[in-house]
Design an enzyme around this catalytic site. Structure first.
Site, PDB file in Angstrom:
ATOM      1  N   SER A 141       0.791  -1.241   0.077  1.00  0.00           N
ATOM      2  CA  SER A 141       0.063   0.130  -0.095  1.00  0.00           C
ATOM      3  C   SER A 141       0.926   1.148  -0.070  1.00  0.00           C
ATOM      4  O   SER A 141       2.015   1.166   0.643  1.00  0.00           O
ATOM      5  CB  SER A 141      -0.703   0.159   1.243  1.00  0.00           C
ATOM      6  OG  SER A 141      -1.538   1.143   1.260  1.00  0.00           O
ATOM      7  N   TYR A 154      -2.089  -1.807  10.518  1.00  0.00           N
ATOM      8  CA  TYR A 154      -2.212  -2.115   9.108  1.00  0.00           C
ATOM      9  C   TYR A 154      -1.010  -1.604   8.527  1.00  0.00           C
ATOM     10  O   TYR A 154      -0.252  -2.219   7.612  1.00  0.00           O
ATOM     11  CB  TYR A 154      -3.442  -1.553   8.484  1.00  0.00           C
ATOM     12  CG  TYR A 154      -3.622  -1.774   7.059  1.00  0.00           C
ATOM     13  CD1 TYR A 154      -4.017  -2.760   6.520  1.00  0.00           C
ATOM     14  CD2 TYR A 154      -3.256  -0.482   5.889  1.00  0.00           C
ATOM     15  CE1 TYR A 154      -4.254  -3.020   4.949  1.00  0.00           C
ATOM     16  CE2 TYR A 154      -3.547  -0.680   4.458  1.00  0.00           C
ATOM     17  CZ  TYR A 154      -3.895  -1.889   3.919  1.00  0.00           C
ATOM     18  OH  TYR A 154      -4.066  -2.098   2.835  1.00  0.00           O
TER      19      TYR A 154
HETATM   20  N1  LIG Z   1      -8.690  -0.958  -1.335  1.00  0.00           N
HETATM   21  C1  LIG Z   1      -7.654  -0.165  -0.937  1.00  0.00           C
HETATM   22  O1  LIG Z   1      -7.783   1.151  -1.082  1.00  0.00           O
HETATM   23  C2  LIG Z   1      -6.201  -0.723  -0.972  1.00  0.00           C
HETATM   24  C3  LIG Z   1      -5.144   0.143  -1.193  1.00  0.00           C
HETATM   25  C4  LIG Z   1      -3.653  -0.277  -1.167  1.00  0.00           C
HETATM   26  C5  LIG Z   1      -3.689  -1.716  -0.854  1.00  0.00           C
HETATM   27  N2  LIG Z   1      -4.793  -2.519  -0.790  1.00  0.00           N
HETATM   28  C6  LIG Z   1      -4.427  -3.959  -0.541  1.00  0.00           C
HETATM   29  O2  LIG Z   1      -5.195  -4.689  -1.511  1.00  0.00           O
HETATM   30  C7  LIG Z   1      -5.250  -6.121  -1.209  1.00  0.00           C
HETATM   31  C8  LIG Z   1      -6.716  -6.330  -1.719  1.00  0.00           C
HETATM   32  O3  LIG Z   1      -7.792  -5.413  -0.896  1.00  0.00           O
HETATM   33  P1  LIG Z   1      -8.993  -4.831  -1.637  1.00  0.00           P
HETATM   34  O4  LIG Z   1      -8.871  -3.331  -1.196  1.00  0.00           O
HETATM   35  O5  LIG Z   1      -9.143  -5.563  -2.913  1.00  0.00           O
HETATM   36  O6  LIG Z   1     -10.088  -5.616  -0.484  1.00  0.00           O
HETATM   37  P2  LIG Z   1     -11.166  -6.807  -0.561  1.00  0.00           P
HETATM   38  O7  LIG Z   1     -12.281  -6.596  -1.714  1.00  0.00           O
HETATM   39  O8  LIG Z   1     -11.648  -6.864   0.974  1.00  0.00           O
HETATM   40  O9  LIG Z   1     -10.186  -8.129  -0.863  1.00  0.00           O
HETATM   41  C9  LIG Z   1      -9.590  -8.605   0.083  1.00  0.00           C
HETATM   42  C10 LIG Z   1      -9.378 -10.081  -0.308  1.00  0.00           C
HETATM   43  O10 LIG Z   1      -8.503 -11.038   0.352  1.00  0.00           O
HETATM   44  C11 LIG Z   1      -9.254 -12.198   0.808  1.00  0.00           C
HETATM   45  N3  LIG Z   1      -8.847 -12.366   2.259  1.00  0.00           N
HETATM   46  C12 LIG Z   1      -8.724 -11.541   3.490  1.00  0.00           C
HETATM   47  N4  LIG Z   1      -8.723 -12.543   4.371  1.00  0.00           N
HETATM   48  C13 LIG Z   1      -8.329 -13.668   3.711  1.00  0.00           C
HETATM   49  C14 LIG Z   1      -8.039 -15.031   4.497  1.00  0.00           C
HETATM   50  N5  LIG Z   1      -7.594 -15.096   5.803  1.00  0.00           N
HETATM   51  N6  LIG Z   1      -7.642 -15.828   3.634  1.00  0.00           N
HETATM   52  C15 LIG Z   1      -7.995 -16.077   2.177  1.00  0.00           C
HETATM   53  N7  LIG Z   1      -8.457 -14.881   1.712  1.00  0.00           N
HETATM   54  C16 LIG Z   1      -8.564 -13.575   2.556  1.00  0.00           C
HETATM   55  C17 LIG Z   1     -10.624 -11.760   0.546  1.00  0.00           C
HETATM   56  O11 LIG Z   1     -11.606 -12.968   0.418  1.00  0.00           O
HETATM   57  P3  LIG Z   1     -12.919 -13.357   0.949  1.00  0.00           P
HETATM   58  O12 LIG Z   1     -13.660 -11.812   0.646  1.00  0.00           O
HETATM   59  O13 LIG Z   1     -13.359 -14.121  -0.071  1.00  0.00           O
HETATM   60  O14 LIG Z   1     -12.859 -13.433   2.169  1.00  0.00           O
HETATM   61  C18 LIG Z   1     -10.724 -10.940  -0.702  1.00  0.00           C
HETATM   62  O15 LIG Z   1     -10.570 -11.887  -1.717  1.00  0.00           O
HETATM   63  C19 LIG Z   1      -5.106  -6.285   0.350  1.00  0.00           C
HETATM   64  O16 LIG Z   1      -3.691  -6.585   0.620  1.00  0.00           O
HETATM   65  C20 LIG Z   1      -5.213  -4.777   0.523  1.00  0.00           C
HETATM   66  O17 LIG Z   1      -4.323  -4.556   1.859  1.00  0.00           O
HETATM   67  C21 LIG Z   1      -5.899  -2.140  -0.732  1.00  0.00           C
END
Ligand SMILES: NC(=O)c1ccc[n+]([C@@H]2O[C@H](COP(=O)([O-])OP(=O)(O)OC[C@H]3O[C@@H](n4cnc5c(N)ncnc54)[C@H](OP(=O)(O)O)[C@@H]3O)[C@@H](O)[C@H]2O)c1
Length: 253
Positions: A141, A154
């Site tokens: 991030s 985080y």
């Molecule tokens: N959104 C932002 O602004 C942002 C910015 C920078 C970085 N990120 C990073 O991007 C990545 C994806 O996040 P996102 O924003 O796309 O959120 P998201 O839609 O909530 O996606 C998170 C994913 O991780 C999976 N997950 C969470 N805990 C898990 C576990 N214990 N075992 C297996 N799978 C698990 C979820 O699966 P299920 O839903 O099927 O449980 C989902 O597929 C993360 O690493 C986050 O830190 C996000």
């Protein structure tokens, strides 16, 4: 097609950025091994990948913090496709609490998903990547260079992931394996909407010089680049895709 014939494991592919990466990889000709916990969501992403041109998608539903599940993921991918070229460690969670109030359970859960998952899954995949001279992309991030209220835990987990990226790149470079991270800015997803107030989400958008949030597909395009041979000279890099967010000092809600 930058990833034609490549076999990629993408964790956290059932929603948000992971789903965007999966579709971007499908468009570039990759064979996909997708994981997440919510089967129904994962099935929807598989449909999108098929529409984008990838007909043969392997799915494994399970918890990435569990060693047995990580082994199943690697074994079934190798069995189905015969090799593994790319690992995208994307699964992550966000729990918001000031550091002085963070509980041991919140700490353990955050580190288990955001740091231990990538570390121990990568250990299992590394021998296969050495065979294929493949690569790893971690999803970190842009927050690692910022300070946002209640985001200390985080941010600590993602800062450690950046160090993991650099050290792993250093350890594997002599084997022809590259390791990089994508460090996105704000992307609307379930991760943020579950814990951030509407005001904070809007402040992040307002503080982004490009003037909007990113889409999962935009992040996916950059992960395609980092995972492809076009980035053959890039390793140990934490690549920010944040619309300029981290170069500002935002007044956040
Ligand atoms: N959104 C932002 O602004 C942002 C910015 C920078 C970085 N990120 C990073 O991007 C990545 C994806 O996040 P996102 O924003 O796309 O959120 P998201 O839609 O909530 O996606 C998170 C994913 O991780 C999976 N997950 C969470 N805990 C898990 C576990 N214990 N075992 C297996 N799978 C698990 C979820 O699966 P299920 O839903 O099927 O449980 C989902 O597929 C993360 O690493 C986050 O830190 C996000």
């Amino acid at each position: 097609m930058a990833l034609r014939g490549k076999v990629a494991i993408i964790t956290g592919a059932s929603s948000g950025i992971g789903a965007g990466i999966a579709v971007a990889f499908a468009k570039e000709g990759a064979n996909l091994s997708l994981t997440g916990r919510k089967q129904k969501n994962l099935e929807e992403v598989v449909k999108d990948c098929k529409k984008a041109g990838c007909q043969d998608v392997l799915t494994n539903v399970g918890d990435i913090t569990q060693d047995a599940f990580r082994r199943t993921l690697v074994d079934t991918t190798k069995k189905k496709f015969g090799k593994i070229d790319i690992l995208v460690n994307n699964a992550g969670i966000l729990l918001m609490n000031p550091l002085i109030s963070v509980t041991k359970e919140e700490y353990d859960t955050t580190m288990a998903v955001n740091l231990e998952g990538p570390l121990f899954l990568t250990q299992l995949v590394a021998p296969h990547l050495i065979e294929t001279k493949g690569n790893v992309v971690n999803n970190s991030s842009c927050i690692t260079t910022m300070t946002i209220p209640k985001d200390g835990l985080y941010t600590m987990s993602k800062a450690a992931l950046d160090i993991f990226t650099r050290y792993l790149a250093h350890e594997l470079v002599s084997h022809g394996v590259r390791v990089n991270s994508i460090n996105p800015g704000y992307v609307p997803s379930q991760l943020g909407s579950e814990v951030m107030t509407d005001e904070l989400q809007q402040s992040l958008i307002n503080a982004t010089p490009i003037g909007r949030a990113a889409t999962p597909e935009e992040v996916g395009h950059i992960v395609v680049f980092l995972a492809s041979d076009k980035a053959a000279f890039v390793t140990g890099e934490c690549f920010k895709a944040d619309g300029g967010l981290s170069m500002t000092t935002p007044a956040l809600a």
